[in-house]
Scaffold this motif. Structure first.
Motif, PDB file in Angstrom:
ATOM      1  N   UNK A 165       0.855  -1.198   0.000  1.00  0.00           N
ATOM      2  CA  UNK A 165       0.000   0.000   0.000  1.00  0.00           C
ATOM      3  C   UNK A 165       0.886   1.241   0.000  1.00  0.00           C
ATOM      4  N   UNK A 166       0.265   2.407  -0.250  1.00  0.00           N
ATOM      5  CA  UNK A 166       1.039   3.659  -0.211  1.00  0.00           C
ATOM      6  C   UNK A 166       1.684   3.859   1.154  1.00  0.00           C
ATOM      7  N   UNK A 167       0.953   3.498   2.210  1.00  0.00           N
ATOM      8  CA  UNK A 167       1.480   3.665   3.567  1.00  0.00           C
ATOM      9  C   UNK A 167       2.689   2.761   3.781  1.00  0.00           C
ATOM     10  N   UNK A 168       2.582   1.504   3.341  1.00  0.00           N
ATOM     11  CA  UNK A 168       3.698   0.572   3.489  1.00  0.00           C
ATOM     12  C   UNK A 168       4.876   0.992   2.626  1.00  0.00           C
ATOM     13  N   UNK A 169       4.565   1.499   1.432  1.00  0.00           N
ATOM     14  CA  UNK A 169       5.606   2.003   0.533  1.00  0.00           C
ATOM     15  C   UNK A 169       6.377   3.145   1.182  1.00  0.00           C
ATOM     16  N   UNK A 170       5.627   4.090   1.742  1.00  0.00           N
ATOM     17  CA  UNK A 170       6.247   5.253   2.383  1.00  0.00           C
ATOM     18  C   UNK A 170       7.177   4.815   3.508  1.00  0.00           C
ATOM     19  N   UNK A 171       6.713   3.842   4.301  1.00  0.00           N
ATOM     20  CA  UNK A 171       7.513   3.343   5.415  1.00  0.00           C
ATOM     21  C   UNK A 171       8.778   2.655   4.907  1.00  0.00           C
TER      22      UNK A 171
END
Length: 211
Positions: A165-171
């Protein structure tokens, strides 16, 4: 000088591949395999000993350092050996990091034996050999820079293809979600798509990311 053999290090985590490369190269006059390495870390350490002219480097080694990182470490040393990447992968996600890391050449494992030997000699002389598919893709990037994905965009899209997800990608990439979204927006524009699924499909078809 011409009688001095070109000394090779074979870096690949598959013993069968190393044996195959050794069998091909040791039939060639003026080439001698002096060492093998089953991990990228071992390749970096062995290349530093000063008796290697060309390292034949795979890109994927399982856990730990990858081939591009090892290439960067080897080529960063003054007077270090040349690195010829020999791999099964020809996507931008693989070729660009390796070339940026300082690889002198990039061949695919389906190369003919005579092409492999020629590429080793070319690398030893400090000149470049690129697999035809890799050369074609680099040329098309140069001709149409507006549509070429950056290394970071390829990295983002590769992780999207992995289901993040975008959130996991960002992390994972130590970015903000907003930055990830802006990378994806640029990817959509360049590829002429409007969704994550379509972007992954288009990038895969174009050879930008690995299937």
């Amino acid at each position: 000088m011409t009688d001095t053999p070109i000394r090779l290090l074979l870096a690949d985590d598959h013993p069968v591949v190393r044996a195959g490369l050794r069998a091909v190269l040791e039939t060639e006059p003026g080439l001698v395999v002096v060492a093998e390495a089953a991990t990228a870390e071992a390749a970096v350490a062995r290349a530093a000993e000063g008796d290697i002219d060309v390292v034949l480097m795979d890109l994927q080694f399982g856990a730990g350092m990858n081939g591009a990182e090892a290439t960067a470490a080897i080529t960063a040393r003054p007077g270090g050996p040349r690195v010829l990447v020999v791999t099964t992968y020809d996507t931008d996600a693989d070729t660009l990091p390796a070339i940026e890391a300082g690889a002198t050449g990039y061949l695919l494992k389906d190369a003919l034996p005579e092409d492999l030997a020629a590429a080793v000699r070319t690398a030893a002389a400090g000149r470049t050999t690129l697999a035809p598919t890799v050369a074609d893709r680099l040329m098309s990037r140069l001709r149409t820079p507006g549509t070429a994905l950056t290394r970071r965009e390829i990295e983002v899209l590769t992780l999207v293809a992995g289901g993040l997800s975008n959130q996991a990608l960002a992390s994972r990439l130590h970015l903000t979600e907003g930055t990830v979204k802006s990378h994806l927006a640029r990817v959509y524009t360049k590829l002429g798509v409007d969704s994550r699924t379509a972007a992954v499909a288009a990038a895969t078809d174009l050879g930008l990311i690995r299937r």
